[in-house]
Motif scaffolding. Sequence first.
Motif, PDB file in Angstrom:
ATOM      1  N   UNK A 189      41.632  38.808  36.454  1.00  0.00           N
ATOM      2  CA  UNK A 189      41.396  40.078  35.766  1.00  0.00           C
ATOM      3  C   UNK A 189      39.915  40.406  35.875  1.00  0.00           C
ATOM      4  N   UNK A 190      39.586  41.400  36.698  1.00  0.00           N
ATOM      5  CA  UNK A 190      38.183  41.760  36.918  1.00  0.00           C
ATOM      6  C   UNK A 190      37.860  43.110  36.293  1.00  0.00           C
ATOM      7  N   UNK A 191      38.710  43.567  35.373  1.00  0.00           N
ATOM      8  CA  UNK A 191      38.531  44.898  34.787  1.00  0.00           C
ATOM      9  C   UNK A 191      37.201  45.043  34.052  1.00  0.00           C
ATOM     10  N   UNK A 192      36.717  43.965  33.454  1.00  0.00           N
ATOM     11  CA  UNK A 192      35.471  44.067  32.688  1.00  0.00           C
ATOM     12  C   UNK A 192      34.244  44.308  33.574  1.00  0.00           C
ATOM     13  N   UNK A 193      34.406  44.101  34.886  1.00  0.00           N
ATOM     14  CA  UNK A 193      33.277  44.256  35.798  1.00  0.00           C
ATOM     15  C   UNK A 193      33.275  45.615  36.511  1.00  0.00           C
ATOM     16  N   UNK A 194      34.339  46.385  36.383  1.00  0.00           N
ATOM     17  CA  UNK A 194      34.484  47.583  37.212  1.00  0.00           C
ATOM     18  C   UNK A 194      33.458  48.664  36.889  1.00  0.00           C
ATOM     19  N   UNK A 195      33.105  48.830  35.624  1.00  0.00           N
ATOM     20  CA  UNK A 195      32.207  49.917  35.228  1.00  0.00           C
ATOM     21  C   UNK A 195      30.828  49.774  35.863  1.00  0.00           C
ATOM     22  N   UNK A 196      30.409  48.543  36.111  1.00  0.00           N
ATOM     23  CA  UNK A 196      29.074  48.295  36.686  1.00  0.00           C
ATOM     24  C   UNK A 196      29.204  47.457  37.950  1.00  0.00           C
ATOM     25  N   UNK A 197      30.223  47.752  38.746  1.00  0.00           N
ATOM     26  CA  UNK A 197      30.582  46.905  39.886  1.00  0.00           C
ATOM     27  C   UNK A 197      29.525  46.839  40.975  1.00  0.00           C
ATOM     28  N   UNK A 198      28.606  47.793  41.022  1.00  0.00           N
ATOM     29  CA  UNK A 198      27.585  47.787  42.074  1.00  0.00           C
ATOM     30  C   UNK A 198      26.298  47.077  41.644  1.00  0.00           C
ATOM     31  N   UNK A 199      26.217  46.678  40.399  1.00  0.00           N
ATOM     32  CA  UNK A 199      24.996  46.046  39.913  1.00  0.00           C
ATOM     33  C   UNK A 199      24.980  44.560  40.266  1.00  0.00           C
ATOM     34  N   UNK A 200      23.859  44.058  40.787  1.00  0.00           N
ATOM     35  CA  UNK A 200      23.788  42.643  41.180  1.00  0.00           C
ATOM     36  C   UNK A 200      24.163  41.676  40.069  1.00  0.00           C
ATOM     37  N   UNK A 201      23.720  41.967  38.840  1.00  0.00           N
ATOM     38  CA  UNK A 201      24.015  41.061  37.732  1.00  0.00           C
ATOM     39  C   UNK A 201      25.519  40.976  37.477  1.00  0.00           C
ATOM     40  N   UNK A 202      26.209  42.104  37.615  1.00  0.00           N
ATOM     41  CA  UNK A 202      27.657  42.127  37.425  1.00  0.00           C
ATOM     42  C   UNK A 202      28.352  41.328  38.518  1.00  0.00           C
ATOM     43  N   UNK A 203      27.920  41.514  39.764  1.00  0.00           N
ATOM     44  CA  UNK A 203      28.518  40.786  40.879  1.00  0.00           C
ATOM     45  C   UNK A 203      28.310  39.281  40.720  1.00  0.00           C
ATOM     46  N   UNK A 204      27.145  38.903  40.227  1.00  0.00           N
ATOM     47  CA  UNK A 204      26.867  37.480  40.012  1.00  0.00           C
ATOM     48  C   UNK A 204      27.756  36.907  38.925  1.00  0.00           C
ATOM     49  N   UNK A 205      27.920  37.634  37.824  1.00  0.00           N
ATOM     50  CA  UNK A 205      28.779  37.155  36.736  1.00  0.00           C
ATOM     51  C   UNK A 205      30.225  37.014  37.200  1.00  0.00           C
ATOM     52  N   UNK A 206      30.693  38.021  37.932  1.00  0.00           N
ATOM     53  CA  UNK A 206      32.071  37.966  38.416  1.00  0.00           C
ATOM     54  C   UNK A 206      32.265  36.821  39.406  1.00  0.00           C
ATOM     55  N   UNK A 207      31.258  36.596  40.250  1.00  0.00           N
ATOM     56  CA  UNK A 207      31.342  35.493  41.211  1.00  0.00           C
ATOM     57  C   UNK A 207      31.334  34.149  40.502  1.00  0.00           C
ATOM     58  N   UNK A 208      30.515  34.018  39.460  1.00  0.00           N
ATOM     59  CA  UNK A 208      30.505  32.775  38.686  1.00  0.00           C
ATOM     60  C   UNK A 208      31.872  32.515  38.061  1.00  0.00           C
ATOM     61  N   UNK A 209      32.512  33.588  37.579  1.00  0.00           N
ATOM     62  CA  UNK A 209      33.846  33.443  36.991  1.00  0.00           C
ATOM     63  C   UNK A 209      34.859  33.009  38.055  1.00  0.00           C
ATOM     64  N   UNK A 210      34.749  33.593  39.245  1.00  0.00           N
ATOM     65  CA  UNK A 210      35.637  33.216  40.345  1.00  0.00           C
ATOM     66  C   UNK A 210      35.460  31.748  40.718  1.00  0.00           C
ATOM     67  N   UNK A 211      34.208  31.313  40.884  1.00  0.00           N
ATOM     68  CA  UNK A 211      33.965  29.931  41.274  1.00  0.00           C
ATOM     69  C   UNK A 211      34.422  28.966  40.178  1.00  0.00           C
ATOM     70  N   UNK A 212      34.277  29.384  38.927  1.00  0.00           N
ATOM     71  CA  UNK A 212      34.750  28.555  37.833  1.00  0.00           C
ATOM     72  C   UNK A 212      36.257  28.389  37.862  1.00  0.00           C
ATOM     73  N   UNK A 213      36.953  29.467  38.208  1.00  0.00           N
ATOM     74  CA  UNK A 213      38.415  29.400  38.288  1.00  0.00           C
ATOM     75  C   UNK A 213      38.852  28.503  39.452  1.00  0.00           C
ATOM     76  N   UNK A 214      38.195  28.628  40.599  1.00  0.00           N
ATOM     77  CA  UNK A 214      38.542  27.778  41.743  1.00  0.00           C
ATOM     78  C   UNK A 214      38.293  26.310  41.405  1.00  0.00           C
ATOM     79  N   UNK A 215      37.156  26.039  40.754  1.00  0.00           N
ATOM     80  CA  UNK A 215      36.842  24.658  40.367  1.00  0.00           C
ATOM     81  C   UNK A 215      37.872  24.120  39.382  1.00  0.00           C
TER      82      UNK A 215
END
Length: 246
Positions: A189-215
């Motif tokens: 669920x990436x809905x919380x990131x959509x409003x600011x999807x182009x901002x580097x900080x948002x992309x980093x947070x979403x990527x951290x969440x993805x890597x956490x899920x894979x781990x």
Amino acid sequence: MAASPEKSRPSAFWPLAAVVVPLVGMFARIEMRGVENLPREGAYVLAPNHNSEFDPLVIAVAVWRAGRAPRFLAKESLFKVPVLGAALRATGMVPVPRTSSSANQSIAAAQGIARDGRGVIVYPEGTLTRDPDLWPMRGKTGAVRLALGGDLPLIPMAQWGVQQILPRYGKLKFPRRARVVVEFGRAMDVSEYRATATQPATLTRATDALMGRIAEMLAGLRGIPAPAERWNPSAHGQNETGRLES
């Protein structure tokens, strides 16, 4: 399990699969979990961990067995290899240059594949993990950027056992047939990131969440807890790309 139209229609994947599937089967007994989480049709971004040069073949076979045609974002240098380069182009793989401006062009090309309803496999780590214990390391934002930019399902994937066939930057162990477990996770669920999807900080947070899920998924496959923090190559004086040695 019914295959998608992209697999059931004749394509360049058919002759490749006729060679690659039995070849990989000589090395790996692939156990697949969570296959229902891979969409039967439509676009998606699949984000697996990366701990062996052999795991792209295993992932490709798993995706093919799950009913979809595997397409990767691949290093641009691979497209220059005779025969391999032609096969990559024929199957719609997307080259990823190392420069940031050219990388933007690759993302645009991958979005085109997504608009056509085809899946894209993106290694979020960008290279083989540098973690000494083969856990997913710090991720790059490409997979998340593609998923958010195209409003596509972002599916985490974990795989374990391939390192027994070909250790990271090691030599192929043959003859040896290892058990390899591949798990497709539920779309994040990436809905919380959509409003600011182009901002580097948002992309980093979403990527951290993805890597956490894979781990987390990989911890389930391995039966041991994942480290609380992702390995950061730059903090350990390691190259971000290429081999481990500097």
